[in-house]
Each structure stands twice: as structure tokens, then as C-alpha cells.
Design a protein around this motif. Sequence first.
Motif, PDB file in Angstrom:
ATOM      1  N   PRO A   1     -11.017   3.352  24.525  1.00  0.00           N
ATOM      2  CA  PRO A   1     -10.262   4.503  24.029  1.00  0.00           C
ATOM      3  C   PRO A   1     -10.267   5.654  25.041  1.00  0.00           C
ATOM      4  CG  PRO A   1     -12.255   4.148  22.714  1.00  0.00           C
ATOM      5  CD  PRO A   1     -12.171   3.019  23.684  1.00  0.00           C
ATOM      6  N   LEU A   2      -9.226   6.473  24.998  1.00  0.00           N
ATOM      7  CA  LEU A   2      -9.108   7.598  25.930  1.00  0.00           C
ATOM      8  C   LEU A   2     -10.279   8.566  25.796  1.00  0.00           C
ATOM      9  CD1 LEU A   2      -5.296   8.225  25.541  1.00  0.00           C
ATOM     10  CD2 LEU A   2      -6.462   7.644  27.683  1.00  0.00           C
ATOM     11  N   ALA A   3     -10.854   8.640  24.609  1.00  0.00           N
ATOM     12  CA  ALA A   3     -11.987   9.555  24.402  1.00  0.00           C
ATOM     13  C   ALA A   3     -13.253   9.043  25.079  1.00  0.00           C
ATOM     14  CB  ALA A   3     -12.237   9.749  22.907  1.00  0.00           C
ATOM     15  N   ARG A   4     -13.277   7.748  25.469  1.00  0.00           N
ATOM     16  CA  ARG A   4     -14.461   7.216  26.150  1.00  0.00           C
ATOM     17  C   ARG A   4     -14.032   6.474  27.412  1.00  0.00           C
ATOM     18  NH1 ARG A   4     -16.914   3.273  23.950  1.00  0.00           N
ATOM     19  NH2 ARG A   4     -15.692   2.936  22.073  1.00  0.00           N
ATOM     20  N   PRO A   5     -13.512   7.206  28.398  1.00  0.00           N
ATOM     21  CA  PRO A   5     -13.096   6.527  29.631  1.00  0.00           C
ATOM     22  C   PRO A   5     -14.311   5.969  30.363  1.00  0.00           C
ATOM     23  CG  PRO A   5     -13.024   8.908  29.933  1.00  0.00           C
ATOM     24  CD  PRO A   5     -13.354   8.663  28.483  1.00  0.00           C
ATOM     25  N   PRO A   6     -14.155   4.839  31.071  1.00  0.00           N
ATOM     26  CA  PRO A   6     -15.270   4.294  31.835  1.00  0.00           C
ATOM     27  C   PRO A   6     -15.689   5.280  32.920  1.00  0.00           C
ATOM     28  CG  PRO A   6     -13.223   3.127  32.340  1.00  0.00           C
ATOM     29  CD  PRO A   6     -12.929   4.061  31.222  1.00  0.00           C
TER      30      PRO A   6
ATOM     31  N   PRO B   1      13.411   3.363  23.890  1.00  0.00           N
ATOM     32  CA  PRO B   1      12.305   3.693  22.981  1.00  0.00           C
ATOM     33  C   PRO B   1      10.983   3.077  23.435  1.00  0.00           C
ATOM     34  CG  PRO B   1      13.756   2.039  21.993  1.00  0.00           C
ATOM     35  CD  PRO B   1      14.382   2.432  23.300  1.00  0.00           C
ATOM     36  N   HIS B   2       9.963   3.900  23.475  1.00  0.00           N
ATOM     37  CA  HIS B   2       8.596   3.447  23.756  1.00  0.00           C
ATOM     38  C   HIS B   2       7.666   4.185  22.800  1.00  0.00           C
ATOM     39  CE1 HIS B   2       8.937   0.937  27.354  1.00  0.00           C
ATOM     40  NE2 HIS B   2       9.875   1.766  27.775  1.00  0.00           N
ATOM     41  N   PRO B   3       7.692   3.798  21.513  1.00  0.00           N
ATOM     42  CA  PRO B   3       6.862   4.543  20.554  1.00  0.00           C
ATOM     43  C   PRO B   3       5.387   4.545  20.950  1.00  0.00           C
ATOM     44  CG  PRO B   3       7.849   2.573  19.541  1.00  0.00           C
ATOM     45  CD  PRO B   3       8.485   2.734  20.869  1.00  0.00           C
ATOM     46  N   GLU B   4       4.934   3.479  21.644  1.00  0.00           N
ATOM     47  CA  GLU B   4       3.520   3.415  22.032  1.00  0.00           C
ATOM     48  C   GLU B   4       3.194   4.493  23.066  1.00  0.00           C
ATOM     49  OE1 GLU B   4       5.885   1.527  23.027  1.00  0.00           O
ATOM     50  OE2 GLU B   4       5.553   0.689  25.014  1.00  0.00           O
ATOM     51  N   VAL B   5       4.175   4.863  23.885  1.00  0.00           N
ATOM     52  CA  VAL B   5       3.943   5.935  24.867  1.00  0.00           C
ATOM     53  C   VAL B   5       3.841   7.285  24.163  1.00  0.00           C
ATOM     54  CG1 VAL B   5       4.933   7.174  26.846  1.00  0.00           C
ATOM     55  CG2 VAL B   5       5.025   4.676  26.750  1.00  0.00           C
ATOM     56  N   PHE B   6       4.677   7.468  23.152  1.00  0.00           N
ATOM     57  CA  PHE B   6       4.599   8.696  22.359  1.00  0.00           C
ATOM     58  C   PHE B   6       3.207   8.821  21.727  1.00  0.00           C
ATOM     59  CE2 PHE B   6       4.899  11.093  18.471  1.00  0.00           C
ATOM     60  CZ  PHE B   6       5.580  12.225  18.884  1.00  0.00           C
ATOM     61  N   THR B   7       2.726   7.728  21.127  1.00  0.00           N
ATOM     62  CA  THR B   7       1.412   7.741  20.480  1.00  0.00           C
ATOM     63  C   THR B   7       0.309   7.985  21.502  1.00  0.00           C
ATOM     64  OG1 THR B   7       2.246   6.176  18.862  1.00  0.00           O
ATOM     65  CG2 THR B   7      -0.137   6.383  19.006  1.00  0.00           C
ATOM     66  N   LEU B   8       0.424   7.337  22.653  1.00  0.00           N
ATOM     67  CA  LEU B   8      -0.567   7.494  23.716  1.00  0.00           C
ATOM     68  C   LEU B   8      -0.642   8.954  24.187  1.00  0.00           C
ATOM     69  CD1 LEU B   8      -2.440   5.790  25.523  1.00  0.00           C
ATOM     70  CD2 LEU B   8      -0.481   5.399  27.038  1.00  0.00           C
ATOM     71  N   LEU B   9       0.507   9.556  24.411  1.00  0.00           N
ATOM     72  CA  LEU B   9       0.532  10.950  24.874  1.00  0.00           C
ATOM     73  C   LEU B   9      -0.011  11.887  23.797  1.00  0.00           C
ATOM     74  CD1 LEU B   9       1.296  13.066  27.001  1.00  0.00           C
ATOM     75  CD2 LEU B   9       3.608  13.097  26.049  1.00  0.00           C
ATOM     76  N   SER B  10       0.397  11.635  22.572  1.00  0.00           N
ATOM     77  CA  SER B  10      -0.079  12.458  21.465  1.00  0.00           C
ATOM     78  C   SER B  10      -1.608  12.362  21.347  1.00  0.00           C
ATOM     79  CB  SER B  10       0.626  11.969  20.197  1.00  0.00           C
ATOM     80  OG  SER B  10       0.068  12.524  19.076  1.00  0.00           O
ATOM     81  N   ASN B  11      -2.151  11.145  21.470  1.00  0.00           N
ATOM     82  CA  ASN B  11      -3.609  10.959  21.426  1.00  0.00           C
ATOM     83  C   ASN B  11      -4.285  11.650  22.594  1.00  0.00           C
ATOM     84  OD1 ASN B  11      -3.375   9.380  19.176  1.00  0.00           O
ATOM     85  ND2 ASN B  11      -3.612   7.427  20.254  1.00  0.00           N
ATOM     86  N   GLU B  12      -3.707  11.515  23.773  1.00  0.00           N
ATOM     87  CA  GLU B  12      -4.318  12.108  24.967  1.00  0.00           C
ATOM     88  C   GLU B  12      -4.391  13.631  24.829  1.00  0.00           C
ATOM     89  OE1 GLU B  12      -6.037  11.301  27.373  1.00  0.00           O
ATOM     90  OE2 GLU B  12      -5.521  12.271  29.254  1.00  0.00           O
ATOM     91  N   LEU B  13      -3.320  14.243  24.348  1.00  0.00           N
ATOM     92  CA  LEU B  13      -3.320  15.704  24.193  1.00  0.00           C
ATOM     93  C   LEU B  13      -4.363  16.119  23.152  1.00  0.00           C
ATOM     94  CD1 LEU B  13       0.529  16.443  24.328  1.00  0.00           C
ATOM     95  CD2 LEU B  13      -1.152  16.712  26.168  1.00  0.00           C
ATOM     96  N   ALA B  14      -4.491  15.321  22.084  1.00  0.00           N
ATOM     97  CA  ALA B  14      -5.482  15.636  21.050  1.00  0.00           C
ATOM     98  C   ALA B  14      -6.905  15.498  21.602  1.00  0.00           C
ATOM     99  CB  ALA B  14      -5.282  14.722  19.843  1.00  0.00           C
TER     100      ALA B  14
ATOM    101  N   LEU C   1      -7.027   8.886  34.929  1.00  0.00           N
ATOM    102  CA  LEU C   1      -6.663   7.576  35.476  1.00  0.00           C
ATOM    103  C   LEU C   1      -6.595   6.525  34.371  1.00  0.00           C
ATOM    104  CD1 LEU C   1      -8.738   7.657  38.788  1.00  0.00           C
ATOM    105  CD2 LEU C   1      -6.259   7.915  38.534  1.00  0.00           C
ATOM    106  N   ALA C   2      -7.506   6.627  33.396  1.00  0.00           N
ATOM    107  CA  ALA C   2      -7.455   5.693  32.263  1.00  0.00           C
ATOM    108  C   ALA C   2      -6.130   5.853  31.529  1.00  0.00           C
ATOM    109  CB  ALA C   2      -8.635   5.935  31.325  1.00  0.00           C
ATOM    110  N   PHE C   3      -5.691   7.092  31.347  1.00  0.00           N
ATOM    111  CA  PHE C   3      -4.394   7.347  30.707  1.00  0.00           C
ATOM    112  C   PHE C   3      -3.263   6.695  31.513  1.00  0.00           C
ATOM    113  CE2 PHE C   3      -0.636  10.181  30.329  1.00  0.00           C
ATOM    114  CZ  PHE C   3      -0.361   9.993  28.979  1.00  0.00           C
ATOM    115  N   ARG C   4      -3.316   6.820  32.821  1.00  0.00           N
ATOM    116  CA  ARG C   4      -2.260   6.236  33.664  1.00  0.00           C
ATOM    117  C   ARG C   4      -2.273   4.706  33.629  1.00  0.00           C
ATOM    118  NH1 ARG C   4      -3.135  11.009  34.551  1.00  0.00           N
ATOM    119  NH2 ARG C   4      -1.824  12.499  35.683  1.00  0.00           N
ATOM    120  N   MET C   5      -3.468   4.093  33.548  1.00  0.00           N
ATOM    121  CA  MET C   5      -3.515   2.627  33.414  1.00  0.00           C
ATOM    122  C   MET C   5      -2.812   2.199  32.135  1.00  0.00           C
ATOM    123  SD  MET C   5      -4.735   0.817  35.850  1.00  0.00           S
ATOM    124  CE  MET C   5      -5.461  -0.745  35.311  1.00  0.00           C
TER     125      MET C   5
END
Length: 242
Positions: free
Chosen positions: A203-208, A110-123, A138-142
Motif C-alpha cells: 500500500p502507498l501508506a507503507r512504501p518499501p 477512462p482509468h478509474p483505477e488511476v483516479f482511485t490511486l491519486l485520491s488515495n495518494e493525496l489522502a 516512486l511507489a506511486f509511479r510504479m
Amino acid sequence: MPAPLKTEAIVLRSIRYGEADRILHLYTPQHGRIGAIAKGVRRARSRFGARLEPFFHVRSVLHDGRGDLFTVTSVDTVATHASLRDHADTLDAAARCCDAVTRLFETSSPHPEVFTLLSNELAVLSSTPSLAGPANGLAFRMKLLLAAGILPQLGACASCGEPEHLQGFSAAAGGVVCGSCEAAAFPLDEEAYRFLVSAVGQPLARPPEASERSLRQAERAIVETAEHHANVRLRPLLGRHA
Ligand SMILES: [Zn+2]
């Protein structure tokens, strides 16, 4: 009969199987990545409708069959992320995100944080198509490296602990390295370094932001880290490394 598994899931891949079925790779919060078969899903009057396409976020009921695959018995849509399909760039970026999750998190741990991360990224990609590009990818991969427990050391030289003069990156050493330790490293410029540090926290919405040259260095650091510490080959976003 084991009790059915009720879980949210994101469809990572959906593969045609036989006359009317689909084999699905699903990512779930509590059961990691699981495989399932949806029977009859490609028939015109399937009770699943079109709810099992890639990137769909669903609430599902799965039955534990014999063999490796669960059988899907019901599905409700939480989010379709439909606008990802309106642009080639977002479609490609979303597919590559799912691919990176598949490669780094292939088990049922289980990696619930990965599920949340992917869900956020798709959104994020769905609502802001202009973000589909290497900085966001790349920010997502970090953040995935962080979740996998293999985030490179960025605060000080990974070999000797020196906090200044960090100018190289060595996956074997475990992160950034200083001028005296850079024998087996490749050069990492200041901008690429700042990108890696900021990508974890922002946040993924504001990558450097960074130049292509620096993004290539950042990508090399990420790809070599995944390879060295997880034995995983991530598909590059920027092609050949500078
Ligand atoms: Zn050093």
C-alpha cells in the motif's frame, strides 16, 4: 444541448484566466483528464467559493461547451486535503503526483483505477506528511506504470527469460535483465530490485524502504520505462541519476 456531465474529479491544475476565471485540469474516473473553465471563480462572491483549488476532490456538474473546454456549472467538495498545504514537502509531493498523472494519462480514456490511486495518494500524504519523499513517490509511479500497461518485467530476464542473476535494467528490453543480457542495461542492485517488486504490491501508506543509491536506480528504471514505452518524460524526484 448535450446533457450535463456529472462527475467526481480531482483538480490537477488551476490556472488563472482573464479577469476572474480559472482554467482547470481535472482528473475524472470515467472520462480521464478533461479541461474545464470556471467562470467568475475569482470574484469575491463566486458561487464556487474556494472549491476549485489544486488537489481538491469534488463532485461537479460540467457543461460541454463548444471548443475543448467544459464549463463548470456546480461543485461540491468531497475532500479538500487541506493539510497538504501546511508543509512545503507535501505540497511539492502532491504537485509532482498530479504532474505524473497528467503526463501518463493525458487523454479522456477512462482509468478509474488511476483516479482511485491519486485520491488515495493525496489522502495518504495529507494524513501522514512524513511520507512525502522519494520512496512513496516512486511507489506511486510504479503503480501508475502498472495502470498504464507498461509495468516493467521484474520476474525474469526481459531478454532471455532467465529467472536468476538479474542484475541490470533495460527499458528497451522491457525490464530487468540477467548478466548475459546486460549489454544495453544499467546496473540494478538487489535492494533496488526488491524496491521495484515490493512497490507494486504494497500500500502507498507503507512504501518499501531503500537507500538513496537504490532509490536512484529504481527511479532511473521508472523514468526510462515511461520514456521508452509511453514517450513521457516524468520529472525526477531525486535529481541526477547515479
Ligand atoms: Zn538474459
